[in-house]
Design an enzyme around this catalytic site. Structure first.
Site, PDB file in Angstrom:
ATOM      1  N   LYS A   6      33.380 130.554   0.810  1.00  0.00           N
ATOM      2  CA  LYS A   6      34.526 130.104   0.018  1.00  0.00           C
ATOM      3  C   LYS A   6      34.173 128.768  -0.644  1.00  0.00           C
ATOM      4  O   LYS A   6      34.159 127.705  -0.003  1.00  0.00           O
ATOM      5  CB  LYS A   6      35.752 129.943   0.939  1.00  0.00           C
ATOM      6  CG  LYS A   6      37.002 129.520   0.216  1.00  0.00           C
ATOM      7  CD  LYS A   6      37.282 128.053   0.511  1.00  0.00           C
ATOM      8  CE  LYS A   6      38.488 127.524  -0.213  1.00  0.00           C
ATOM      9  NZ  LYS A   6      38.145 127.009  -1.540  1.00  0.00           N
ATOM     10  N   GLU A  12      31.290 118.536   8.382  1.00  0.00           N
ATOM     11  CA  GLU A  12      30.676 117.362   7.746  1.00  0.00           C
ATOM     12  C   GLU A  12      31.705 116.764   6.807  1.00  0.00           C
ATOM     13  O   GLU A  12      32.173 117.438   5.887  1.00  0.00           O
ATOM     14  CB  GLU A  12      29.417 117.763   6.972  1.00  0.00           C
ATOM     15  CG  GLU A  12      28.192 117.913   7.845  1.00  0.00           C
ATOM     16  CD  GLU A  12      27.849 116.680   8.660  1.00  0.00           C
ATOM     17  OE1 GLU A  12      28.189 115.556   8.214  1.00  0.00           O
ATOM     18  OE2 GLU A  12      27.282 116.829   9.742  1.00  0.00           O
ATOM     19  N   CYS A  37      29.299 111.744  -0.469  1.00  0.00           N
ATOM     20  CA  CYS A  37      29.747 111.331   0.872  1.00  0.00           C
ATOM     21  C   CYS A  37      28.891 110.185   1.382  1.00  0.00           C
ATOM     22  O   CYS A  37      29.320 109.424   2.237  1.00  0.00           O
ATOM     23  CB  CYS A  37      29.687 112.518   1.821  1.00  0.00           C
ATOM     24  SG  CYS A  37      28.085 113.321   1.836  1.00  0.00           S
ATOM     25  N   GLY A  56      39.080 118.688   7.424  1.00  0.00           N
ATOM     26  CA  GLY A  56      38.249 118.988   8.593  1.00  0.00           C
ATOM     27  C   GLY A  56      39.077 119.042   9.869  1.00  0.00           C
ATOM     28  O   GLY A  56      38.894 119.918  10.720  1.00  0.00           O
ATOM     29  N   GLN A  92      41.441 113.207  -8.874  1.00  0.00           N
ATOM     30  CA  GLN A  92      40.499 112.209  -8.369  1.00  0.00           C
ATOM     31  C   GLN A  92      40.567 110.945  -9.230  1.00  0.00           C
ATOM     32  O   GLN A  92      40.468 109.828  -8.719  1.00  0.00           O
ATOM     33  CB  GLN A  92      39.076 112.792  -8.364  1.00  0.00           C
ATOM     34  CG  GLN A  92      38.032 111.888  -7.766  1.00  0.00           C
ATOM     35  CD  GLN A  92      38.240 111.588  -6.286  1.00  0.00           C
ATOM     36  OE1 GLN A  92      38.451 112.490  -5.498  1.00  0.00           O
ATOM     37  NE2 GLN A  92      38.198 110.312  -5.921  1.00  0.00           N
ATOM     38  N   GLY A  98      33.767 118.684   3.677  1.00  0.00           N
ATOM     39  CA  GLY A  98      34.894 118.231   2.852  1.00  0.00           C
ATOM     40  C   GLY A  98      35.498 116.988   3.459  1.00  0.00           C
ATOM     41  O   GLY A  98      34.816 116.230   4.156  1.00  0.00           O
ATOM     42  N   SER A  99      36.774 116.799   3.208  1.00  0.00           N
ATOM     43  CA  SER A  99      37.414 115.551   3.639  1.00  0.00           C
ATOM     44  C   SER A  99      37.775 115.593   5.124  1.00  0.00           C
ATOM     45  O   SER A  99      37.870 116.669   5.725  1.00  0.00           O
ATOM     46  CB  SER A  99      38.681 115.336   2.812  1.00  0.00           C
ATOM     47  OG  SER A  99      39.566 116.411   3.052  1.00  0.00           O
TER      48      SER A  99
HETATM   49  P1  NAD Z   1      38.490 118.982   0.618  1.00  0.00           P
HETATM   50  O1  NAD Z   1      38.594 118.704   2.071  1.00  0.00           O
HETATM   51  O2  NAD Z   1      39.699 118.792  -0.204  1.00  0.00           O
HETATM   52  O3  NAD Z   1      38.032 120.498   0.367  1.00  0.00           O
HETATM   53  C1  NAD Z   1      36.821 121.008   0.879  1.00  0.00           C
HETATM   54  C2  NAD Z   1      36.926 122.520   0.929  1.00  0.00           C
HETATM   55  O4  NAD Z   1      37.912 122.886   1.891  1.00  0.00           O
HETATM   56  C3  NAD Z   1      37.358 123.158  -0.387  1.00  0.00           C
HETATM   57  O5  NAD Z   1      36.692 124.385  -0.568  1.00  0.00           O
HETATM   58  C4  NAD Z   1      38.844 123.387  -0.153  1.00  0.00           C
HETATM   59  O6  NAD Z   1      39.391 124.415  -0.936  1.00  0.00           O
HETATM   60  C5  NAD Z   1      38.850 123.771   1.311  1.00  0.00           C
HETATM   61  N1  NAD Z   1      40.133 123.563   1.991  1.00  0.00           N
HETATM   62  C6  NAD Z   1      41.058 122.607   1.731  1.00  0.00           C
HETATM   63  N2  NAD Z   1      42.115 122.733   2.585  1.00  0.00           N
HETATM   64  C7  NAD Z   1      41.816 123.775   3.412  1.00  0.00           C
HETATM   65  C8  NAD Z   1      42.512 124.403   4.491  1.00  0.00           C
HETATM   66  N3  NAD Z   1      43.693 123.959   4.907  1.00  0.00           N
HETATM   67  N4  NAD Z   1      41.932 125.458   5.084  1.00  0.00           N
HETATM   68  C9  NAD Z   1      40.718 125.914   4.672  1.00  0.00           C
HETATM   69  N5  NAD Z   1      40.011 125.369   3.645  1.00  0.00           N
HETATM   70  C10 NAD Z   1      40.559 124.305   3.023  1.00  0.00           C
HETATM   71  O7  NAD Z   1      37.263 118.105   0.086  1.00  0.00           O
HETATM   72  P2  NAD Z   1      36.754 117.951  -1.426  1.00  0.00           P
HETATM   73  O8  NAD Z   1      37.720 117.102  -2.172  1.00  0.00           O
HETATM   74  O9  NAD Z   1      36.379 119.281  -1.988  1.00  0.00           O
HETATM   75  O10 NAD Z   1      35.379 117.158  -1.198  1.00  0.00           O
HETATM   76  C11 NAD Z   1      35.307 115.778  -1.052  1.00  0.00           C
HETATM   77  C12 NAD Z   1      35.115 115.396   0.401  1.00  0.00           C
HETATM   78  O11 NAD Z   1      33.951 116.042   0.918  1.00  0.00           O
HETATM   79  C13 NAD Z   1      34.875 113.912   0.596  1.00  0.00           C
HETATM   80  O12 NAD Z   1      35.622 113.461   1.704  1.00  0.00           O
HETATM   81  C14 NAD Z   1      33.379 113.835   0.882  1.00  0.00           C
HETATM   82  O13 NAD Z   1      32.988 112.694   1.631  1.00  0.00           O
HETATM   83  C15 NAD Z   1      33.169 115.090   1.649  1.00  0.00           C
HETATM   84  N6  NAD Z   1      31.755 115.477   1.647  1.00  0.00           N
HETATM   85  C16 NAD Z   1      31.046 115.376   2.812  1.00  0.00           C
HETATM   86  C17 NAD Z   1      29.698 115.701   2.847  1.00  0.00           C
HETATM   87  C18 NAD Z   1      28.917 115.609   4.130  1.00  0.00           C
HETATM   88  O14 NAD Z   1      27.876 116.253   4.239  1.00  0.00           O
HETATM   89  N7  NAD Z   1      29.362 114.839   5.104  1.00  0.00           N
HETATM   90  C19 NAD Z   1      29.058 116.152   1.685  1.00  0.00           C
HETATM   91  C20 NAD Z   1      29.821 116.252   0.512  1.00  0.00           C
HETATM   92  C21 NAD Z   1      31.161 115.918   0.514  1.00  0.00           C
END
Ligand code: NAD
Length: 481
Positions: free
Chosen positions: A173, A250, A284, A231, A331, A226-227
């Site tokens: 996804k 992550e 990130c 997470g 953003q 993601g965030s």
């Molecule tokens: P996000 O958490 O909004 O979304 C990430 C993914 O999760 C997307 O595909 C989104 O559709 C999905 N998602 C959102 N809510 C969900 C839910 N309730 N259930 C299941 N899936 C869900 O993050 P973003 O805005 O896409 O990305 C930015 C974030 O990612 C920043 O916090 C960044 O630091 C982090 N990031 C971390 C790393 C790492 O390796 N640590 C790498 C890249 C980005």
């Protein structure tokens, strides 16, 4: 404009009821395409097809998996310019950054092609006579892979490639903002010789099918990037589902770059520019806290401010652009809100932070530098995820280390110094998963483990040989003859 209104399920392109519009952040008049958005029933079909494919795929010949992954890696590398252009068009990082990300994705597939031939076990003699113990690594099952928008092909690659190499089936996804790269990657996978059902693409929107992968008893593990807020929700769902799911999270960062008095000034400035503003600060591992000791502080701020003013911010696909736009309106609003917060908190906005007009309508923000910040301010504690950094002045190395570690995150941390003593001490005492000495906080190798500590990560490491921990489970067998 591309029109791809299909999900990839059970080896076929299956039409989707809903579509997502994909807009170029460098030019909001440029609609890249309309892409499928999976419904609950489509996501369930994808999970069912992965579940059905798992027994055969998990016992498939490693040579088959090697060849398939190598085909994928090779094609990605051959098409790096075209795929890089598509990626930059939908995400907004510069073309050079987009192509570099595509190259990384290709290298990751090639690396895990090799790893599929190197899945080793272990053997022990039992304490009992004539009993031997074998320890084998086996695939986990169906894995749900959920990825963010800021690395539209590299992050999917570093989850999909090891998942497949170690014999798992995938339900992928991607993030809503970057469907084009996910579809391009899926087309390549579909052509690679992969058996039906082993890999499925279901780009559902959270509001539609958010819980489907997380609730399904057929999904054994979830790897998420993601965030922190998302997470946490995913972790709760994985624990509450029955059976509980293995998970790997992550998440965000608030990464410090320490600059000590003895640092090479020009070098430290380049590390800060790269770490804080490349990829529009949307990494990130971005350096968002620049922790600078007293005697170099003013020279560092003056030199960095000059470099920031020189950065060319423009359409991601323009040859001379050094920083592209912010990814979308949401953003962009968040970045502007943090600029307001920083000013209200008493930090000094020394450079940038202004909305820019360019030849095309896009989310252009000039790179921003706060000075006179302290580590209690929200701009120093919360992840902004934009081209905004804050300089925190400190007395000496000891207080720099204390400030660097005083955060709920722990992804990456850097130090610029010519002192071996401080470099060594920092490597040992930083509370981050990745430590950089005289290097930007961002920029890692695809064959080395990657991940953080504290609030930045949960579960085992991604990438390199360490990915085997998440994508396999250990079986201990006792035999006597
Ligand atoms: P996000 O958490 O909004 O979304 C990430 C993914 O999760 C997307 O595909 C989104 O559709 C999905 N998602 C959102 N809510 C969900 C839910 N309730 N259930 C299941 N899936 C869900 O993050 P973003 O805005 O896409 O990305 C930015 C974030 O990612 C920043 O916090 C960044 O630091 C982090 N990031 C971390 C790393 C790492 O390796 N640590 C790498 C890249 C980005």
């Amino acid at each position: 404009m591309q029109k791809i209104n299909s999900n990839f399920i059970a080896g076929a392109w299956v039409p989707s009821v809903d579509v997502l519009k994909n807009i170029n952040p460098s030019d909001t008049n440029d609609v890249i395409g309309e892409f499928a958005s999976a419904a609950v029933s489509e996501t369930e079909q994808a999970i069912d097809s992965a579940f059905a494919a798992f027994p055969a795929w998990s016992r498939s010949s490693p040579q088959l998996r090697h060849d398939m992954l190598k085909n994928v890696g090779d094609e990605i590398l051959v098409r790096k310019e075209e795929l890089g252009r598509l990626l930059s068009r939908e995400e907004g990082k510069t073309l050079a950054e987009g192509v570099a990300e595509v190259v990384r994705a290709g290298q990751i597939f090639q690396f895990y092609a090799g790893e599929s031939l190197r899945i080793a076990g272990d053997r022990l003699d039992s304490a009992r006579t004539n009993v031997e113990i074998e320890i084998a690594r086996e695939a986990v099952g169906v894995v749900g892979l959920i990825t963010p928008w800021n690395f539209p092909i590299a992050i999917p690659a570093w989850k999909i490639a090891p998942a497949l190499a170690y014999g798992n089936c995938v339900v992928f996804k991607p993030a809503e903002l970057v469907p084009a790269s996910a579809h391009a990657l899926t087309e390549i996978l579909a052509r690679s010789g992969i058996p039906e059902g082993v890999f499925n693409l279901v780009p559902w929107q959270v509001s539609v099918a958010g819980q489907t992968i997380l609730n399904s008893a057929k999904v054994a593990a979830v790897s998420f990037t993601g965030s922190v807020a998302t997470g946490r929700k995913i972790a709760q769902s994985c624990v509450l589902s029955s059976p509980m799911k293995k998970m790997q999270l992550e998440m965000g960062g608030k990464n410090p770059l320490i600059v000590l008095d003895d640092a090479d000034l020009d070098f430290a400035i380049e590390c800060a520019v790269n770490g804080a503003y490349f990829a529009t600060g949307q990494r990130c591992t971005a350096s968002s806290r620049l922790i600078v000791t007293e005697n170099i502080h003013d020279r560092f701020v003056a030199g960095l401010s000059e470099r920031i003013r020189e950065l060319v911010v423009d359409h991601a696909l323009k040859a001379d652009s050094q920083m592209g736009p912010v990814v979308d309106q949401k953003q962009f609003d968040q970045d502007n809100e943090y600029i307001r917060v920083g000013i209200d908190e008493g930090a000094k906005l020394s450079v940038g932070g202004e909305q820019l007009k360019r030849g095309t309508p896009g989310f252009y923000l000039s790179p921003a530098l706060f000075t006179e910040a302290n580590n209690d301010m929200r701009i120093a504690r919360e992840e902004i995820f934009g081209p905004i950094a804050a300089v925190i002045r400190v007395a000496d190395y000891e207080s720099a280390l204390q400030v660097a570690n005083d955060t709920e995150f722990g992804l990456s941390a850097g130090i610029c110094t010519t002192s071996l003593k401080y470099a060594q001490h920092f490597k040992r005492n930083s509370e981050a998963g990745t430590v950089m000495v005289n290097l930007p906080t961002a920029g890692t190798d695809y064959f080395a483990p990657f991940g953080g500590r504290k609030g930045s990560s949960y579960g085992s490491r991604e990438q390199g040989r360490y990915a085997v921990e998440f994508y396999t489970t250990v079986k201990t067998a006792y035999t006597t003859s």
